[in-house]
Design a protein around this motif. Structure first.
Motif, PDB file in Angstrom:
ATOM      1  N   SER A 277       0.822  -1.222   0.000  1.00  0.00           N
ATOM      2  CA  SER A 277       0.000   0.000   0.000  1.00  0.00           C
ATOM      3  C   SER A 277       0.847   1.259   0.000  1.00  0.00           C
ATOM      4  O   SER A 277       0.320   2.362  -0.112  1.00  0.00           O
ATOM      5  CB  SER A 277      -0.927   0.009   1.221  1.00  0.00           C
ATOM      6  OG  SER A 277      -0.166   0.059   2.415  1.00  0.00           O
ATOM      7  N   ARG A 278       2.190   1.064   0.157  1.00  0.00           N
ATOM      8  CA  ARG A 278       3.113   2.200   0.210  1.00  0.00           C
ATOM      9  C   ARG A 278       2.748   3.203   1.312  1.00  0.00           C
ATOM     10  O   ARG A 278       2.863   4.413   1.148  1.00  0.00           O
ATOM     11  CB  ARG A 278       3.179   2.913  -1.139  1.00  0.00           C
ATOM     12  CG  ARG A 278       3.752   2.055  -2.246  1.00  0.00           C
ATOM     13  CD  ARG A 278       3.868   2.825  -3.534  1.00  0.00           C
ATOM     14  NE  ARG A 278       4.421   1.972  -4.583  1.00  0.00           N
ATOM     15  CZ  ARG A 278       4.655   2.398  -5.830  1.00  0.00           C
ATOM     16  NH1 ARG A 278       4.377   3.651  -6.170  1.00  0.00           N
ATOM     17  NH2 ARG A 278       5.151   1.574  -6.740  1.00  0.00           N
ATOM     18  N   SER A 279       2.226   2.672   2.390  1.00  0.00           N
ATOM     19  CA  SER A 279       1.879   3.511   3.553  1.00  0.00           C
ATOM     20  C   SER A 279       1.873   2.628   4.792  1.00  0.00           C
ATOM     21  O   SER A 279       1.887   1.395   4.691  1.00  0.00           O
ATOM     22  CB  SER A 279       0.508   4.165   3.374  1.00  0.00           C
ATOM     23  OG  SER A 279      -0.507   3.181   3.388  1.00  0.00           O
ATOM     24  N   LYS A 280       1.805   3.300   5.940  1.00  0.00           N
ATOM     25  CA  LYS A 280       1.726   2.537   7.192  1.00  0.00           C
ATOM     26  C   LYS A 280       0.251   2.317   7.538  1.00  0.00           C
ATOM     27  O   LYS A 280      -0.297   2.878   8.470  1.00  0.00           O
ATOM     28  CB  LYS A 280       2.433   3.292   8.318  1.00  0.00           C
ATOM     29  CG  LYS A 280       2.642   2.453   9.562  1.00  0.00           C
ATOM     30  CD  LYS A 280       3.378   3.228  10.630  1.00  0.00           C
ATOM     31  CE  LYS A 280       3.538   2.390  11.882  1.00  0.00           C
ATOM     32  NZ  LYS A 280       4.216   3.133  12.966  1.00  0.00           N
ATOM     33  N   SER A 281      -0.383   1.457   6.726  1.00  0.00           N
ATOM     34  CA  SER A 281      -1.820   1.248   6.891  1.00  0.00           C
ATOM     35  C   SER A 281      -2.143   0.189   7.927  1.00  0.00           C
ATOM     36  O   SER A 281      -3.270   0.069   8.364  1.00  0.00           O
ATOM     37  CB  SER A 281      -2.445   0.851   5.549  1.00  0.00           C
ATOM     38  OG  SER A 281      -1.850  -0.340   5.065  1.00  0.00           O
ATOM     39  N   GLN A 282      -1.162  -0.614   8.304  1.00  0.00           N
ATOM     40  CA  GLN A 282      -1.422  -1.654   9.289  1.00  0.00           C
ATOM     41  C   GLN A 282      -0.315  -1.675  10.325  1.00  0.00           C
ATOM     42  O   GLN A 282       0.874  -1.699   9.991  1.00  0.00           O
ATOM     43  CB  GLN A 282      -1.536  -3.029   8.616  1.00  0.00           C
ATOM     44  CG  GLN A 282      -1.933  -4.127   9.593  1.00  0.00           C
ATOM     45  CD  GLN A 282      -2.410  -5.372   8.859  1.00  0.00           C
ATOM     46  OE1 GLN A 282      -2.722  -5.316   7.673  1.00  0.00           O
ATOM     47  NE2 GLN A 282      -2.480  -6.479   9.562  1.00  0.00           N
ATOM     48  N   GLY A 283      -0.696  -1.659  11.586  1.00  0.00           N
ATOM     49  CA  GLY A 283       0.278  -1.716  12.660  1.00  0.00           C
ATOM     50  C   GLY A 283       0.617  -3.146  13.012  1.00  0.00           C
ATOM     51  O   GLY A 283      -0.052  -4.093  12.598  1.00  0.00           O
ATOM     52  N   ALA A 284       1.683  -3.292  13.799  1.00  0.00           N
ATOM     53  CA  ALA A 284       2.117  -4.645  14.168  1.00  0.00           C
ATOM     54  C   ALA A 284       2.169  -4.849  15.668  1.00  0.00           C
ATOM     55  O   ALA A 284       2.510  -5.918  16.137  1.00  0.00           O
ATOM     56  CB  ALA A 284       3.488  -4.916  13.561  1.00  0.00           C
ATOM     57  N   SER A 285       1.837  -3.828  16.448  1.00  0.00           N
ATOM     58  CA  SER A 285       1.912  -3.937  17.901  1.00  0.00           C
ATOM     59  C   SER A 285       0.781  -4.809  18.422  1.00  0.00           C
ATOM     60  O   SER A 285      -0.382  -4.656  18.029  1.00  0.00           O
ATOM     61  CB  SER A 285       1.847  -2.556  18.541  1.00  0.00           C
ATOM     62  OG  SER A 285       2.988  -1.802  18.219  1.00  0.00           O
ATOM     63  N   THR A 286       1.114  -5.699  19.325  1.00  0.00           N
ATOM     64  CA  THR A 286       0.112  -6.543  19.960  1.00  0.00           C
ATOM     65  C   THR A 286      -0.559  -5.776  21.098  1.00  0.00           C
ATOM     66  O   THR A 286      -0.117  -4.687  21.494  1.00  0.00           O
ATOM     67  CB  THR A 286       0.766  -7.808  20.529  1.00  0.00           C
ATOM     68  OG1 THR A 286       1.671  -7.415  21.575  1.00  0.00           O
ATOM     69  CG2 THR A 286       1.533  -8.566  19.442  1.00  0.00           C
ATOM     70  N   PHE A 287      -1.628  -6.383  21.655  1.00  0.00           N
ATOM     71  CA  PHE A 287      -2.284  -5.768  22.813  1.00  0.00           C
ATOM     72  C   PHE A 287      -1.275  -5.560  23.944  1.00  0.00           C
ATOM     73  O   PHE A 287      -1.267  -4.529  24.610  1.00  0.00           O
ATOM     74  CB  PHE A 287      -3.421  -6.659  23.319  1.00  0.00           C
ATOM     75  CG  PHE A 287      -4.604  -6.734  22.400  1.00  0.00           C
ATOM     76  CD1 PHE A 287      -4.860  -5.755  21.462  1.00  0.00           C
ATOM     77  CD2 PHE A 287      -5.488  -7.815  22.474  1.00  0.00           C
ATOM     78  CE1 PHE A 287      -5.956  -5.830  20.625  1.00  0.00           C
ATOM     79  CE2 PHE A 287      -6.591  -7.891  21.649  1.00  0.00           C
ATOM     80  CZ  PHE A 287      -6.824  -6.901  20.710  1.00  0.00           C
ATOM     81  N   THR A 288      -0.429  -6.562  24.155  1.00  0.00           N
ATOM     82  CA  THR A 288       0.526  -6.497  25.264  1.00  0.00           C
ATOM     83  C   THR A 288       1.538  -5.382  25.039  1.00  0.00           C
ATOM     84  O   THR A 288       1.886  -4.645  25.976  1.00  0.00           O
ATOM     85  CB  THR A 288       1.252  -7.840  25.416  1.00  0.00           C
ATOM     86  OG1 THR A 288       0.318  -8.912  25.273  1.00  0.00           O
ATOM     87  CG2 THR A 288       1.927  -7.937  26.773  1.00  0.00           C
ATOM     88  N   GLN A 289       2.015  -5.256  23.804  1.00  0.00           N
ATOM     89  CA  GLN A 289       2.950  -4.176  23.495  1.00  0.00           C
ATOM     90  C   GLN A 289       2.305  -2.805  23.696  1.00  0.00           C
ATOM     91  O   GLN A 289       2.919  -1.887  24.231  1.00  0.00           O
ATOM     92  CB  GLN A 289       3.449  -4.316  22.054  1.00  0.00           C
ATOM     93  CG  GLN A 289       4.444  -5.448  21.839  1.00  0.00           C
ATOM     94  CD  GLN A 289       4.801  -5.599  20.371  1.00  0.00           C
ATOM     95  OE1 GLN A 289       4.007  -6.112  19.582  1.00  0.00           O
ATOM     96  NE2 GLN A 289       5.982  -5.140  20.008  1.00  0.00           N
ATOM     97  N   GLN A 290       1.078  -2.670  23.237  1.00  0.00           N
ATOM     98  CA  GLN A 290       0.384  -1.387  23.380  1.00  0.00           C
ATOM     99  C   GLN A 290       0.136  -1.063  24.848  1.00  0.00           C
ATOM    100  O   GLN A 290       0.248   0.094  25.272  1.00  0.00           O
ATOM    101  CB  GLN A 290      -0.934  -1.418  22.609  1.00  0.00           C
ATOM    102  CG  GLN A 290      -0.762  -1.473  21.102  1.00  0.00           C
ATOM    103  CD  GLN A 290      -2.096  -1.440  20.379  1.00  0.00           C
ATOM    104  OE1 GLN A 290      -2.865  -0.494  20.519  1.00  0.00           O
ATOM    105  NE2 GLN A 290      -2.378  -2.483  19.611  1.00  0.00           N
TER     106      GLN A 290
END
Length: 678
Positions: free
Chosen positions: A113-126
């Motif tokens: 998508s050439r953008s940061k459209s999806q994050g990778a942080s889990t619930f625990t990380q957040q």
């Protein structure tokens, strides 16, 4: 060949162990920079607002900078849990805090998508980042986040982590946690939200400012549809449930017209004001007290429990009576204040700082120092009684000219020649008050005023007899308490006790009560106040209950020169209430008097709280005790000459046992006052 392979193998093993050692050293380095991880995690709780209670346990205010209502895991509906898992952390129950598969998937999606459209942080990380760290975009923060993430996973179950995350996540506009957001946006208990509402809530935390439905409903709906598609894709909802949720409507509160079907449509409500107090004139003072004793972090996030002196039943009546008083309604510029304290302990039970008071307004009850007019006269009369004057002492009521050319006059410009102390008080005769002060001396008056401890400046001017001194409504109530309780100075109190979130007492206050005046002198002066209500300028304050009965009460009106301020200070055996009215720019109130303008508010307030059952007045027991012991006696005397009388206009005088009157008024052909005067 074998030698090269051996060297390569040794090098790889060395690099492997070097890498492990380096990682270990890095982890230990950042662990040392962090607080004790176990205590950090175990002591974590979401911020909790401070609750302020009235004397009966009613919550009258919540102090917070953010709205955060913790939810229990069991009360969060499955559709909301599923919505968050589908859009934020699909493999939550299968990873150990850091999800490498999710990380790779997010990288691929973002490259495509050439953008940061999806994050990778889990619930625990957040949770680790939101609850314990900041949002700095630094490698050090990422390392600390990873360390905390692993520690959290080691110490908590998945459900415990999930509910902590849902209580910590930010939804914009000061709302933290899913329960606060559901209540704020939809005015719903979280247990009853539907699939569409759950999907909208789950979509907001990704970009709270952008996906907030109040600010950008279209973007929020688009995000909601993405969440619903993810829920369908991963089997959390069926096709039919998906279609029903997609077709559900959302409408802003400001656009609502007519009735709305809650089954098919959800209203997105406007943000309610933070710190919406039921008694802002009072809770502003409580907040000032808390800020003097605690830091702001504890006040707004620490879940303090503050128990106060306010009686909210009486407060809401005071607010209604004051704000709906017709002269105030008819005159938008007319301001004022009203404050009630318990005369036995100083508890502030109700307080009005101004018309339609809102938090942060100028509080006239505690800050507006104005001349108090004739409401000061009881302290002149008390000082005279302390010097030996009796209620039936004859005083000359006549106009006098002083050396500096000052020639004060009575309000009505009429004079009655000689009259008793009691009748002069009933009429609020200026000439008599001045003559009393001239005789007892301003120095002696100042000594007594100093005992009141209300910050009045000493004076050598005879104009003090007419109330040229200044006071706030609260201070005047404190001063008048001596006439209600028999001579004790009580310090006004707002806060009884402060406890922490676990119920441990941090502060506990006790009343400050000090005997400063002789009870007999006070009783004689209090009788003057009682007589003023029955026969004098305070009569407009006379309370008549719904059963047609009068109550035990006393009081004194006050009107300054040119009617710049009008006052009424009234007492019952339990309470003192002072009413003040005036303009903030200190201009004249046309035809304004304490009796005509301020006293009726006092009357209405007490009739309302008595008829509603919030207050049942008793008797002035300190007076009754002195009468029962024979130290004081009631006698019906002529108001003009102070002799025994059976005439219609006789007044109820309170006399000391060695000053009982035995002469009959009708013994003389002419009125004794005329004989003495001539």
């Amino acid at each position: 060949m074998k030698k090269a392979f051996k060297i390569t193998l040794i090098t790889c093993v060395a690099l492997f162990f070097t890498g492990i050692l380096s990682v270990t050293l890095v982890i230990n380095h950042y662990k040392k920079q962090m607080p004790d991880i176990e205590n950090l995690i175990e002591s974590y709780t979401p911020s909790i607002p401070t609750k302020v209670y009235d004397i009966n346990g009613v919550v009258i205010d919540e102090l917070y900078r953010e709205s955060r209502i913790p939810a229990k895991f069991d009360e969060i509906p499955e559709n909301l849990k599923d919505a968050f898992v589908a859009i934020e952390d699909r493999r939550f129950y299968n990873h150990y805090g850091i999800d490498p598969i999710g990380l790779m998937r997010a990288i691929v999606v973002n490259i495509k998508s050439r953008s940061k459209s999806q994050g990778a942080s889990t619930f625990t990380q957040q949770l680790a980042r939101n609850a314990f760290l900041n949002h700095e975009k630094k490698l050090s923060r990422k390392i600390k986040e990873a360390i905390l993430t692993i520690e959290i996973e080691k110490r908590y179950t998945k459900n415990e982590i999930f509910v902590k995350y849902l209580n910590e996540i930010y939804f914009g506009e000061g709302d933290y946690g899913v329960k606060s957001a559901a209540k704020s946006l939809f005015k719903k208990d979280i247990r009853y939200i539907n699939v569409s509402e759950a999907a909208m809530l789950a979509g907001i935390p990704n970009r709270p400012g952008y996906y907030n439905p109040r600010k950008n409903l279209d973007a929020s709906l688009e995000r909601m549809r993405l969440v619903l598609s993810q829920m369908k894709r991963y089997g959390f909802i069926s096709e039919s449930e998906y279609q029903k949720a997609i077709n559900h409507k959302f409408i802003l509160e400001e656009d609502v017209e007519g009735k709305i079907d809650p089954v098919t449509t959800t209203i997105v409500y406007e943000r309610e004001k933070v710190n919406k107090s039921l008694a802002p004139s009072f809770t502003d003072l409580v907040l000032d007290y808390l800020q003097e004793n605690f830091d702001e972090e504890l006040i707004y996030n620490g879940g303090l429990q503050v128990f106060t002196t306010l009686n909210y039943n009486m407060q809401k009546v005071a607010q209604q009576v004051f704000n709906e008083y017709q002269p105030i309604v008819d005159n938008p510029e007319l301001e004022g204040a009203m404050v009630t304290i318990n005369s036995s302990n100083g508890y502030v039970t109700s307080i009005i700082g101004g018309r339609n008071f809102i938090p942060g307004n100028f509080n006239r009850a505690i800050s507006s120092r104005r001349q108090i007019g004739s409401s000061f006269k009881p302290f002149v009369y008390l000082s005279a009684i302390m010097k030996g004057y009796k209620e039936n002492t004859i005083i000359e009521d006549s106009r006098a000219l002083y050396d500096n050319g000052w020639a004060p006059k009575n309000v009505t410009t009429t004079y009655k020649n000689n009259q008793t102390l009691l009748e002069a008080f009933n009429r609020s005769a200026n000439s008599v008050a001045i003559k009393l002060l001239e005789d007892i001396t301003p120095k002696f008056l100042n000594e007594n005023v100093k005992k009141l401890d209300i910050g009045m400046e000493p004076t050598t001017n005879l104009s003090a007899a007419l109330g040229a001194l200044t006071a706030t409504p609260l201070n005047l109530s404190k001063a008048f308490a001596i006439f209600s309780n028999g001579g004790y100075i009580v310090e006004p109190m707002y806060v009884l006790e402060v406890r922490d979130k676990d119920g441990n007492t941090l502060i506990k206050n006790t009343p400050s009560v000090k005997k400063v005046f002789d009870t007999k002198d006070i009783a004689l002066t209090t009788n003057l106040l009682v007589s003023s209500v029955k026969y004098g300028t305070s009569k407009p304050a006379t309370v008549v209950t719904k059963k047609g009965k009068n109550i035990e009460q006393g009081g004194k009106t006050g009107t300054t020169n040119d009617s710049l301020s009008v006052w009424y200070a009234g007492i019952t055996p339990e309470y003192v209430t002072t009413v003040y009215l005036g303009y903030d720019d200190n201009k004249e109130i046309p035809r304004g008097t304490g009796g005509g303008l301020a006293a009726p508010i006092w009357k209405r307030y007490y009739e309302e709280i008595i008829n509603a059952g919030y207050y049942s007045p008793s008797k002035f027991e300190f007076i009754d005790s002195l009468v029962a012991s024979g130290d004081l006696y009631y006698q019906n005397l002529d108001p003009d000459n102070g002799l025994l009388s059976t005439k219609w206009n006789a007044r109820k005088f309170l006399m000391e046992n060695h000053t009982i009157e035995i002469e009959q008024s009708n013994k003389y052909r002419k009125n004794i006052a005329e004989i003495l005067y001539n």
